[in-house]
Design a protein around this motif. Sequence first.
Motif, PDB file in Angstrom:
ATOM      1  N   SER A 196      30.302  78.515  21.061  1.00  0.00           N
ATOM      2  CA  SER A 196      30.855  79.564  22.490  1.00  0.00           C
ATOM      3  C   SER A 196      32.010  78.414  22.252  1.00  0.00           C
ATOM      4  O   SER A 196      32.105  77.347  21.925  1.00  0.00           O
ATOM      5  CB  SER A 196      29.913  79.296  23.654  1.00  0.00           C
ATOM      6  N   ASP A 198      32.904  76.891  24.723  1.00  0.00           N
ATOM      7  CA  ASP A 198      32.276  75.754  25.520  1.00  0.00           C
ATOM      8  C   ASP A 198      31.268  74.630  24.446  1.00  0.00           C
ATOM      9  O   ASP A 198      30.888  74.187  25.457  1.00  0.00           O
ATOM     10  CB  ASP A 198      31.687  75.788  26.506  1.00  0.00           C
ATOM     11  N   LYS A 210      34.452  68.229  18.861  1.00  0.00           N
ATOM     12  CA  LYS A 210      34.560  68.857  19.830  1.00  0.00           C
ATOM     13  C   LYS A 210      32.954  69.086  19.625  1.00  0.00           C
ATOM     14  O   LYS A 210      32.669  68.505  21.453  1.00  0.00           O
ATOM     15  CB  LYS A 210      35.057  69.574  19.355  1.00  0.00           C
ATOM     16  N   VAL A 214      31.571  67.746  23.894  1.00  0.00           N
ATOM     17  CA  VAL A 214      31.214  68.763  25.100  1.00  0.00           C
ATOM     18  C   VAL A 214      30.031  68.455  25.693  1.00  0.00           C
ATOM     19  O   VAL A 214      30.200  68.377  26.578  1.00  0.00           O
ATOM     20  CB  VAL A 214      31.286  70.516  24.382  1.00  0.00           C
ATOM     21  N   THR A 215      29.495  67.661  24.603  1.00  0.00           N
ATOM     22  CA  THR A 215      27.760  67.672  25.030  1.00  0.00           C
ATOM     23  C   THR A 215      27.786  66.553  25.989  1.00  0.00           C
ATOM     24  O   THR A 215      26.277  66.058  26.143  1.00  0.00           O
ATOM     25  CB  THR A 215      26.875  67.576  23.841  1.00  0.00           C
ATOM     26  N   LEU A 242      40.300  69.669  26.723  1.00  0.00           N
ATOM     27  CA  LEU A 242      38.779  69.433  27.402  1.00  0.00           C
ATOM     28  C   LEU A 242      38.947  67.438  27.483  1.00  0.00           C
ATOM     29  O   LEU A 242      38.229  67.594  28.379  1.00  0.00           O
ATOM     30  CB  LEU A 242      38.381  69.179  25.388  1.00  0.00           C
ATOM     31  N   ARG A 246      37.091  66.622  30.702  1.00  0.00           N
ATOM     32  CA  ARG A 246      35.788  65.986  31.324  1.00  0.00           C
ATOM     33  C   ARG A 246      36.625  64.594  32.107  1.00  0.00           C
ATOM     34  O   ARG A 246      35.981  63.666  31.894  1.00  0.00           O
ATOM     35  CB  ARG A 246      35.423  66.022  29.896  1.00  0.00           C
TER      36      ARG A 246
END
Length: 491
Positions: A196, A198, A210, A214-215, A242, A246
Amino acid sequence: MPLRVLSVTSEAVPFVKTGGLADVAGALPAAVAPHGIEVTTLLPGYPSVLAKLGRKRVVHVWESLLGEPARLLAGMLGDAPLVVLDAPGLFAREGSPYLDPAGRDWGDNWHRFAALSRAAADIASGAMVVRGKRRLYDVLHAHDWQAGMAPAYLHWGMPPEAPIVPSVVTIHNMAFQGWQGAEVFPRLGLPREAWSMDGVEYHGGVSMLKAGLVTASAITTVSPTYAQEIRTAEFGMGLEGLIVARGRDVSGILNGIDGQVWNPEVDPLLAKRFTARALGRRVANKRALEAEFGLEPGEGPRAGGPIFVVISRLTWQKGMDVLLEAVDHLVGLGGRLALLGSGEPEVEAGFHAAAARHPGRVAVRIGYDEALSHRMQGGGDAILIPSRFEPCGLTQLYGLAYGCVPVVARTGGLADTVIDANPAALAAGVATGVQHGAVSYASLSAGLSRTVALYNRPEEWLRLQRNAMACDFSWGASGKAYAELYRSLIQ
Ligand SMILES: Nc1ncnc2c1ncn2[C@@H]1O[C@H](COP(=O)(O)OP(=O)(O)O[C@H]2O[C@H](CO)[C@@H](O)[C@H](O)[C@H]2O)[C@@H](O)[C@H]1O
């Protein structure tokens, strides 16, 4: 008991190096050890790594790691634990870790480094059994896109009973993101929900960097200024949104340098060792460098003009195309240039042509030569680093330590580590180098002119060199900063 960190990297000194990542990943365990952190490094089992490992002690086996048989071998990196992922189908290839013999990225790099990341997530969650007990890690630290999938596997790819392991991603270079077409997604072994906006999806494919950004629990990069720059479109390489989103979890921790390896007082690779108080001894190294590169020798300490050195990958990032445009200006000022590096074929050819145009004034060594890089820092007058972007940069730090005055673009870690010899800094006696504006022919030429003018004022130049050599960019403060970050994640 020390806090246990698993550091996942595609290269680390002294096992395998193509650039600065290897220096940093290799130094990290010793940098944080004084703060009660035990770092275990995970490296891919390239032939060069396996050869240096010596006796092969198997500590875990995967029948199928993303479809490949693999085993984990234990060793040591200095005084710290090392584990090596031996998966011949992925890593048993000679030469560069990333490129085929024709110089192109291996077509299955996504598979090779997804497997490294999958292994990392398994190890951090207790796959390895040591003395009858599952070895758990407190934090997983992933470096660059090659390890970027590791936090993603921790997030999406573990069974419910697995322990929760916080993670850090460090961006050493935002320009490399490990992008692959969508067809690889089903082979990564991640649930559909990971696909997705995200998740790992990026412009219709998979971005491994990425996925990590993201994680991961926290994101670091290697200087405070670059940590700010990557929030903008100019430096964020498409991931700026992003990074901004964050923002609270993003910080910059400067790289340090290894004072055992980079210290002109004890460096066995120099013709003559020297200190800030005995800089006269440095001339012997300059003479040796002239001889080695076939540069026109001078008589007396300043004859022949300043020697500018370059030790670099010859790429767009490093501004080497602009330096090529400015070479004639450099020679016109009375300067000389000694360059060591390799990279884009047209840039290499350009420097060969410049050397042919200016025999005795410009000399080029294409290749990679660690020992020569020491002799250049010890004998050159100034090191040129006209980067378009520079997350931290290490060669300016080596230059500072060796009194090889850094002449740098005002960007990233270069901006954070060099004090420009502007009138205020000169008056205050604190300048350590020369900074020029965003890389263009005009700004680089102006920087070169200013450097030669300073060189021609011997007292001022000596002051610059002494100030540079008084800088402390050892790992002390940065090791503490990483240790504090790790601790903050497990509270
Ligand atoms: N031809 C040659 N022969 C011998 N030695 C050579 C060489 N070419 C380069 N080197 C050495 O390789 C290293 C290069 O490190 P840098 O930090 O300058 O850049 P790099 O872009 O690789 O690293 C990325 O990661 C590091 C680590 O975080 C960041 O500092 C940096 O900004 C980022 O771009 C230095 O140790 C240098 O001496």
